[in-house]
Design an enzyme around this catalytic site. Structure first.
Site, short mmCIF file in Angstrom:
data_model
loop_
_atom_site.label_atom_id
_atom_site.label_comp_id
_atom_site.label_asym_id
_atom_site.label_seq_id
_atom_site.Cartn_x
_atom_site.Cartn_y
_atom_site.Cartn_z
N LYS A 153 0.72 -1.35 0.09
CA LYS A 153 -0.12 0.09 -0.02
C LYS A 153 0.66 1.37 0.25
CE LYS A 153 -2.01 -1.22 4.10
NZ LYS A 153 -1.46 -2.28 4.16
N ARG A 167 -9.61 0.54 8.68
CA ARG A 167 -9.56 -0.22 8.56
C ARG A 167 -10.47 -1.52 9.82
NH1 ARG A 167 -3.74 0.33 8.74
NH2 ARG A 167 -2.92 -1.70 8.87
N ARG A 221 11.58 -5.32 5.04
CA ARG A 221 11.64 -4.16 4.77
C ARG A 221 12.52 -2.84 5.05
NH1 ARG A 221 5.72 -1.55 5.48
NH2 ARG A 221 5.77 -3.36 7.66
N ARG A 243 10.67 -0.83 11.40
CA ARG A 243 9.56 -0.39 11.98
C ARG A 243 9.65 -1.70 13.42
NH1 ARG A 243 4.98 -0.15 8.59
NH2 ARG A 243 4.04 -0.79 9.74
N ARG A 282 -0.82 -9.07 13.31
CA ARG A 282 -1.46 -7.53 11.98
C ARG A 282 -2.62 -8.43 11.26
NH1 ARG A 282 4.47 -5.00 11.47
NH2 ARG A 282 3.37 -3.93 9.26
P1 AP5 Z 1 4.78 -1.72 1.99
O1 AP5 Z 1 4.37 -0.74 0.58
O2 AP5 Z 1 5.32 -1.04 3.15
O3 AP5 Z 1 3.15 -2.48 2.28
P2 AP5 Z 1 2.36 -1.85 3.39
O4 AP5 Z 1 0.74 -2.07 2.53
O5 AP5 Z 1 2.31 -0.69 3.47
O6 AP5 Z 1 2.45 -2.81 4.60
P3 AP5 Z 1 2.29 -1.81 6.03
O7 AP5 Z 1 3.44 -2.55 7.12
O8 AP5 Z 1 2.78 -0.48 6.43
O9 AP5 Z 1 0.87 -1.77 6.47
P4 AP5 Z 1 0.19 -2.00 7.84
O10 AP5 Z 1 -1.16 -2.28 7.28
O11 AP5 Z 1 0.76 -3.52 8.70
O12 AP5 Z 1 1.00 -0.60 8.43
P5 AP5 Z 1 0.72 0.46 8.84
O13 AP5 Z 1 2.13 1.05 8.97
O14 AP5 Z 1 -0.77 1.14 8.21
O15 AP5 Z 1 5.87 -2.70 1.49
C1 AP5 Z 1 5.89 -4.04 2.29
C2 AP5 Z 1 7.65 -4.13 1.90
O16 AP5 Z 1 7.55 -4.59 0.75
C3 AP5 Z 1 9.16 -3.57 1.50
O17 AP5 Z 1 9.52 -3.88 1.89
C4 AP5 Z 1 8.52 -2.58 -0.02
O18 AP5 Z 1 9.85 -2.49 -0.85
C5 AP5 Z 1 7.97 -4.70 -0.23
N1 AP5 Z 1 7.61 -4.02 -0.97
C6 AP5 Z 1 6.06 -3.63 -1.80
N2 AP5 Z 1 5.60 -4.15 -3.16
C7 AP5 Z 1 6.43 -5.28 -3.74
C8 AP5 Z 1 6.01 -6.52 -4.94
N3 AP5 Z 1 5.78 -5.98 -5.60
N4 AP5 Z 1 6.88 -7.24 -4.77
C9 AP5 Z 1 8.24 -6.94 -4.25
N5 AP5 Z 1 8.65 -6.58 -2.87
C10 AP5 Z 1 7.26 -5.14 -2.71
O19 AP5 Z 1 -0.23 0.64 10.13
C11 AP5 Z 1 0.80 0.08 11.74
C12 AP5 Z 1 -0.08 0.30 12.77
O20 AP5 Z 1 -0.88 1.07 12.82
C13 AP5 Z 1 -1.10 -0.80 12.39
O21 AP5 Z 1 -0.45 -2.11 12.68
C14 AP5 Z 1 -2.23 -0.65 13.80
O22 AP5 Z 1 -1.58 -0.58 14.68
C15 AP5 Z 1 -2.13 1.31 13.66
N6 AP5 Z 1 -2.80 1.18 12.61
C16 AP5 Z 1 -2.91 2.37 11.47
N7 AP5 Z 1 -3.89 2.94 10.57
C17 AP5 Z 1 -4.89 2.06 12.05
C18 AP5 Z 1 -6.05 2.49 11.44
N8 AP5 Z 1 -6.65 2.70 10.66
N9 AP5 Z 1 -7.21 1.63 12.73
C19 AP5 Z 1 -6.32 1.02 13.46
N10 AP5 Z 1 -5.17 0.91 13.57
C20 AP5 Z 1 -4.26 0.84 12.56
MG MG Z 2 2.47 0.88 4.53
#
Ligand code: AP5
Ligand code: MG
Length: 215
Positions: free
Chosen positions: A13, A87, A126, A161, A172
């Protein structure tokens, strides 16, 4: 155009949101990034969410809806990319109401489909530029040998992270399947869901998303 990027942790994402920002001038609203900023700057809210995030649990709806409300009131133009929000079903309802209050609509929900084994590999490899947040991966997009970020041209270091470990990731994923995956049906029923294969190369996923948005 306002869109949601929906998918499990590691689906890509953030990676695809950065591309849409660069190429289309859209505005990325990542609740994960906002919460990490609050944690790093030591605000009261940041202290409350730090442990919740490290465990991989979801932060309360009230906190994240408040963050999005603030951003929607402050930012204008370009179209929003909601990355990691909503979410839960209450967050999805709240987003609809917030957009309506600003006279905006939701135009598409892109579901990024990736299998679970790939997610573990991606997340444990990552790292992120401490300057601009550009996302790297030890296998598919290694940090440049000279330590200079290819996105911002700065050498501010690269961070991992706190929740990018196998134990938090399992939690997660469980949170995603229990609380977030019902949104797939929610947006399907609204006629907004478009699913793309998130397993290909980054450029291929980008093309699939462009096809869904422009096609
Ligand atoms: P990346 O692009 O970073 O993936 P992502 O989908 O953004 O993954 P996240 O870990 O950020 O998602 P998340 O939903 O767990 O975390 P968030 O920060 O939102 O890519 C991942 C890796 O893969 C990278 O190394 C990249 O280079 C590689 N990659 C990407 N595309 C690729 C491809 N096509 N091929 C190969 N490699 C590839 O949330 C974190 C925490 O915050 C949550 O756990 C929760 O505690 C809290 N939180 C956030 N939002 C909310 C909400 N709305 N409600 C409640 N709690 C929340
Ligand atoms: Mg992300």
């Amino acid at each position: 155009m306002n869109i949601i990027l929906l998918g499990p942790p590691g689906a890509g994402k953030g990676t695809q949101a950065h591309i849409l920002v660069d190429e289309r001038g859209m505005i990325q609203l990542s609740t994960g990034d906002m919460l990490r900023d609050a944690k790093d700057s030591g605000t009261e809210m940041g202290k409350v969410v730090a442990d919740v995030m490290a465990r991989g649990d979801l932060v309360t709806d009230e906190i994240v809806i408040g963050l999005i409300r603030e951003k929607l009131q402050g930012e204008k133009g370009g179209g929003f990319i909601f990355d990691g929000f909503p979410r839960t079903l209450p967050q999805a309802d709240a987003l609809g109401e917030l957009l309506a209050e600003c006279g905006e609509t939701l135009d598409a929900v892109i579901e990024m489909q990736v299998d679970d084994d790939a997610l573990v590999g991606r997340i444990t490899a990552r790292s992120t530029c401490a300057g601009c947040g550009a996302v790297y991966n030890d296998v598919t997009k290694p940090i440049p040998a000279d330590g200079v970020c290819t996105n911002c041209g700065e050498a501010k270091g690269f961070t991992r992270r706190a929740d990018d470990n196998e134990e938090s990731l399992k939690n997660r994923l469980m949170e995603y399947y229990k609380k977030t995956s019902p949104l797939i049906g929610y947006y399907y029923a609204k006629g907004m869901l478009q699913s793309v294969n998130g397993l290909g190369e980054i450029a291929d996923v980008k093309s699939s998303i462009a096809g869904a948005l422009d096609g």
